[in-house]
Design an enzyme around this catalytic site. Structure first.
Site, mmCIF file in Angstrom:
data_model
loop_
_atom_site.group_PDB
_atom_site.id
_atom_site.type_symbol
_atom_site.label_atom_id
_atom_site.label_comp_id
_atom_site.label_asym_id
_atom_site.label_seq_id
_atom_site.Cartn_x
_atom_site.Cartn_y
_atom_site.Cartn_z
ATOM 1 N N GLU A 265 36.722 54.215 90.202
ATOM 2 C CA GLU A 265 35.930 54.889 91.354
ATOM 3 C C GLU A 265 35.203 53.660 91.939
ATOM 4 O O GLU A 265 34.570 52.834 91.470
ATOM 5 C CB GLU A 265 35.131 56.397 91.205
ATOM 6 C CG GLU A 265 36.237 57.245 90.393
ATOM 7 C CD GLU A 265 35.422 58.434 90.734
ATOM 8 O OE1 GLU A 265 34.799 58.774 91.606
ATOM 9 O OE2 GLU A 265 36.278 59.638 90.115
ATOM 10 N N ARG B 71 40.176 65.270 79.727
ATOM 11 C CA ARG B 71 41.323 66.023 80.324
ATOM 12 C C ARG B 71 41.581 67.223 79.793
ATOM 13 O O ARG B 71 41.938 68.070 80.530
ATOM 14 C CB ARG B 71 42.696 64.961 80.227
ATOM 15 C CG ARG B 71 42.392 63.567 80.764
ATOM 16 C CD ARG B 71 42.134 63.688 82.248
ATOM 17 N NE ARG B 71 41.863 62.491 82.992
ATOM 18 C CZ ARG B 71 41.440 62.229 84.034
ATOM 19 N NH1 ARG B 71 41.062 63.451 85.099
ATOM 20 N NH2 ARG B 71 41.471 60.943 84.663
ATOM 21 N N ASP C 91 34.194 57.589 86.244
ATOM 22 C CA ASP C 91 34.049 58.881 86.251
ATOM 23 C C ASP C 91 34.785 59.294 85.079
ATOM 24 O O ASP C 91 35.780 60.017 85.052
ATOM 25 C CB ASP C 91 34.460 59.571 87.468
ATOM 26 C CG ASP C 91 34.337 61.238 87.329
ATOM 27 O OD1 ASP C 91 33.629 61.661 86.665
ATOM 28 O OD2 ASP C 91 35.301 61.685 87.921
ATOM 29 N N GLN D 223 38.878 69.455 80.711
ATOM 30 C CA GLN D 223 38.950 69.596 82.234
ATOM 31 C C GLN D 223 39.958 70.491 82.609
ATOM 32 O O GLN D 223 39.833 71.238 83.421
ATOM 33 C CB GLN D 223 39.045 68.181 83.101
ATOM 34 C CG GLN D 223 39.280 68.352 84.377
ATOM 35 C CD GLN D 223 39.786 66.829 85.036
ATOM 36 O OE1 GLN D 223 39.732 65.988 84.372
ATOM 37 N NE2 GLN D 223 39.817 66.860 86.257
ATOM 38 N N LYS E 221 33.384 66.627 82.881
ATOM 39 C CA LYS E 221 33.049 65.306 83.496
ATOM 40 C C LYS E 221 31.581 65.217 83.459
ATOM 41 O O LYS E 221 30.823 64.191 83.789
ATOM 42 C CB LYS E 221 33.589 65.396 84.933
ATOM 43 C CG LYS E 221 34.782 65.612 85.367
ATOM 44 C CD LYS E 221 35.358 64.776 86.609
ATOM 45 C CE LYS E 221 36.738 64.810 86.699
ATOM 46 N NZ LYS E 221 37.421 63.351 87.089
ATOM 47 N N GLU F 231 47.218 58.736 84.338
ATOM 48 C CA GLU F 231 48.358 58.123 85.276
ATOM 49 C C GLU F 231 49.313 57.228 84.633
ATOM 50 O O GLU F 231 50.412 57.373 84.550
ATOM 51 C CB GLU F 231 47.804 57.810 86.653
ATOM 52 C CG GLU F 231 47.094 58.848 87.427
ATOM 53 C CD GLU F 231 46.144 58.404 88.436
ATOM 54 O OE1 GLU F 231 46.786 58.347 89.829
ATOM 55 O OE2 GLU F 231 45.100 58.271 88.349
ATOM 56 N N ASP G 21 31.267 63.743 94.201
ATOM 57 C CA ASP G 21 32.453 63.094 94.014
ATOM 58 C C ASP G 21 33.633 63.567 94.755
ATOM 59 O O ASP G 21 34.023 64.851 94.658
ATOM 60 C CB ASP G 21 32.827 63.136 92.552
ATOM 61 C CG ASP G 21 33.928 62.100 92.053
ATOM 62 O OD1 ASP G 21 34.090 61.219 92.821
ATOM 63 O OD2 ASP G 21 34.403 62.320 91.045
ATOM 64 N N THR H 211 28.642 59.544 83.437
ATOM 65 C CA THR H 211 29.246 59.102 84.533
ATOM 66 C C THR H 211 28.560 57.622 84.795
ATOM 67 O O THR H 211 27.664 57.436 84.859
ATOM 68 C CB THR H 211 29.059 59.768 85.853
ATOM 69 O OG1 THR H 211 29.604 61.149 85.715
ATOM 70 C CG2 THR H 211 29.894 59.137 87.245
ATOM 71 N N HIS I 17 46.449 58.984 94.195
ATOM 72 C CA HIS I 17 45.965 59.562 92.767
ATOM 73 C C HIS I 17 46.219 61.108 92.893
ATOM 74 O O HIS I 17 46.563 61.612 91.666
ATOM 75 C CB HIS I 17 44.563 59.415 92.782
ATOM 76 C CG HIS I 17 43.780 60.112 91.746
ATOM 77 N ND1 HIS I 17 44.207 59.827 90.277
ATOM 78 C CD2 HIS I 17 43.133 61.236 91.690
ATOM 79 C CE1 HIS I 17 43.472 60.677 89.532
ATOM 80 N NE2 HIS I 17 42.691 61.466 90.524
ATOM 81 N N GLU J 110 37.943 56.893 85.152
ATOM 82 C CA GLU J 110 38.580 56.985 86.370
ATOM 83 C C GLU J 110 37.701 55.765 87.169
ATOM 84 O O GLU J 110 36.784 55.797 86.988
ATOM 85 C CB GLU J 110 38.192 58.311 87.065
ATOM 86 C CG GLU J 110 38.929 59.403 86.605
ATOM 87 C CD GLU J 110 38.785 60.756 87.398
ATOM 88 O OE1 GLU J 110 38.134 60.961 88.190
ATOM 89 O OE2 GLU J 110 40.142 61.608 87.184
#
Lengths: 422, 422
Positions: free
Chosen positions: A205, A241, A237, A244, A257, A368, A130, A261, A137, A203
């Site tokens: 992606e 949080r 993904d 992480q 993570k 975000e 990744d 996925t 971002h 996420e």
């Protein structure tokens, strides 16, 4: 160019005659082997039956027909074909399906309704990388973590990436359990808790599958990298949080993570995406020589969206994310991956990292959108929400349109189940 | 317990009757399939021939004999046997080889000189995780990077790890090229260079192969994790320090490590290591419940050494590294790996990170030995050296001794070739 397959010319469908993706599917009966297929409208075409019918005999090479009928449980035999054979296969399928009417001798049993098949992961993924190539971002992440929008100093010089977990890459439609992990309930707490994540995020992606088997020490140049891109998918993904942020310094993301996925099942070829190529964003610094080549200076103008479905309602959280904002092209990612001498294999998955822009409708993750969980978003009913809850389904979509032609990626969808009890 | 195989009782050999490792080998002729084997002294035993001879019929289960004769190109069929079958196989081989003389009907063609075989990677590794569980190594790294010996705050609560690159794991004896990458020549330089690493290093590690295929979301408890450890090897986690330090914040090591990781070929079973178990080091903080279990509170007392061979001379850089200094046990690593719901597969490789102690003879990497490259070490000729140079061979060894019995890991060896020209 129109198709005789019903629904393939609709403005609604992602699977027009301009697309012709490849995927691996099963009809679902226990004794049936996975088959390679393509899709037009809501019709899946069994390419093993089509290749065996003789209709492709004059249109594609013998190795191509063999790769389609081998009975392998992945698309590897197709992906291992020379790039010209792969290109020819797509053109042949366009020719078969764009005639006025069904061609003589077409095997009707090659056509299956999309609701009658189960889509499978197209490869046994050897390694998954990744990257993190959206400047906006990174700025947004910097604002959340460090309080300002600085990007890592190396970011303008090379694609930053990390090795992800290959085993937990799952195909769209596969539910998974909310993960457990260690994190602090409050930053000032002396000890972490071991508990299900309270800050589950997605996420948005994109990712591509590699079609090349290199030896250790063999670096791919830009031409080779371009030809070694088998095709492109959407990727979610999933990220916990709290887990992480507790674990990630200094060795990077791990259990925040590695629980799931999700990838979309239909692999869109680089040829299908060619009409939607535009130049990369303006360079922040002059590019180093190893990443320079006119042929890799190509962003993809793909509109991405993400929707959360929960109970009886749903909300598009961001509908105007665009892949053209990625700072590096996909071939550049592969040039960089192999620059150290790292070897790659067919079926390796290489992803872009979260795609984000500057406006609310272009943000590719909940952290975000909500500024770290502080600003909720709203469901149509007015109910306020922040992170992803049990029972939520997150759906990503991608669509390209230009000069009257369009195609898309289908759905990349995942349902979150409740965590195991302790 | 002694063996009728010549040399197996020598104090010199790692491969005594107490060891009985498993490995995958080839006799080297092109049409010959890889075979599972064990080793006693300098003799490799072809277990496919032994199992086919009938000599094991009353000693091991039918599935075990099948797994040995299947002709698979990995040890996966053996590793997928129930733990009791794997245990029984080792005891059966000890019984066959510890008799006074060669048993009647023993197939002589099952015995091959070690110099006549080529050892292979025993699995197609699906995923490779590298943890970092030596407190002293973390302190030493902290001194180099941040100027003090602080360890990451989460380290006493859980094993810290990251996903490594599976494709570039190579078996001992496989040379590799010095990697290219981006790094700064001086910290104050505004731009990086793209060049072969100037700071190539090794890391003395141990690693184990997983023997379990779990579904996504299935967490292994400590008993299951213990049984899912197929066996243990030595590992050299080659590291390009300049590339690593330029890239690693915030996403962790990537190209500083993905060019090569060397493992020793003979897989030592947990049963062979049982006599060398001792309690884990004293806890820095109380252990969280998910990592607690008497049965996983076991360090391994294994002496590790690392030697650099260059030209006509060689130097043992550190001869007294000990695996008992690791803060977590191997089953705890697997408990942690799966705690998020991350699925594992037979053949996954899970490593410990660099093993280091507090004295010069116990430091597991050049960057520690030389305090970041500032304090050279010396070859016997007096020549000063810091990092690894082209043409150097780095050899790691591991040995356990207790109560008159001993066994070892054989060599984990790698030769560094010069970098590609640009």
């Amino acid at each position: 160019m129109k198709s005789w397959i019903a629904g393939a010319d609709s403005v609604e469908t992602d699977f027009t005659i301009h697309n012709i993706p490849l995927g691996l599917f099963s009809r679902g009966s226990h004794d049936e082997r996975p088959c390679p297929g393509t899709r037009l409208g809501d019709t899946v075409v069994d390419l093993s039956i089509l290749a065996a019918s003789g209709l492709l005999d004059k249109l594609v090479s013998a190795p191509t027909r063999e790769a389609l009928t081998t009975g392998a449980d992945s698309l590897a035999p197709v992906a291992d074909l020379p790039v010209l054979d792969r290109r020819q296969l797509r053109l042949a399928l366009q020719s078969v399906f764009s005639q006025d009417k069904i061609p003589d001798g077409f095997p009707q049993n090659a056509l299956v309704d999309v609701n009658a098949v189960q889509m499978l992961l197209p490869f046994r993924i050897g390694d998954y990388t990744d990257f993190c190539i959206s400047v906006e971002h990174m700025k947004n992440a910097g604002r959340q973590v460090a309080g300002d929008a600085r990007i890592p100093p190396q970011m303008p010089y090379m694609p930053i990436g990390y090795h992800g977990r290959a085993s937990s890459v799952i195909v769209s439609g596969t539910p998974f359990k909310r993960p457990w992990g260690l994190y602090k309930l409050a930053p000032s707490d002396p000890e972490p808790v071991c508990a299900p994540t309270a800050r589950l995020d997605y996420e948005v992606e994109m990712a591509f599958y590699v079609s090349s088997n290199t030896k250790l020490g063999r670096r791919l140049n830009s031409r080779e990298s371009e030809e070694a891109i088998f095709g492109v998918v959407l990727m979610n993904d999933w990220s916990a949080r709290d887990i992480q942020s507790y674990e990630m310094m200094p060795l990077g993301p791990f259990q925040g993570k590695n629980f799931a996925t999700t990838v979309s099942p239909w692999v869109i070829s680089p040829d299908a995406l060619k009409p939607f190529e535009i130049p990369l964003p303006e360079r922040l610094v002059p590019e180093l020589a190893y990443l320079q080549d006119e042929r890799v200076n190509r962003a993809l103008d793909i509109n991405l969206s993400v929707e959360v479905q929960t109970g009886n309602e749903s909300q598009v959280i961001a509908g105007n994310i665009n892949a053209k904002d990625f700072y590096w092209s996909m071939p550049q990612l592969l040039v960089h991956q192999t620059m150290s001498g790292c070897n790659v294999s067919t079926g390796d998955l290489i992803a872009t990292g979260t795609c984000s822009g500057t406006t609310p409708n272009t943000l590719g993750s909940i952290v975000e959108v909500t500024e770290g969980g502080r600003k909720p978003w709203q469901l149509p009913s007015g109910k306020e929400r922040t992170f992803i809850e049990d029972g939520d389904t997150v759906i990503m979509r991608g669509r390209c349109s230009k000069d009257g032609i369009h195609l898309g990626f289908g759905e990349c969808s995942g349902l979150v189940l409740s965590a195991d009890p302790i």
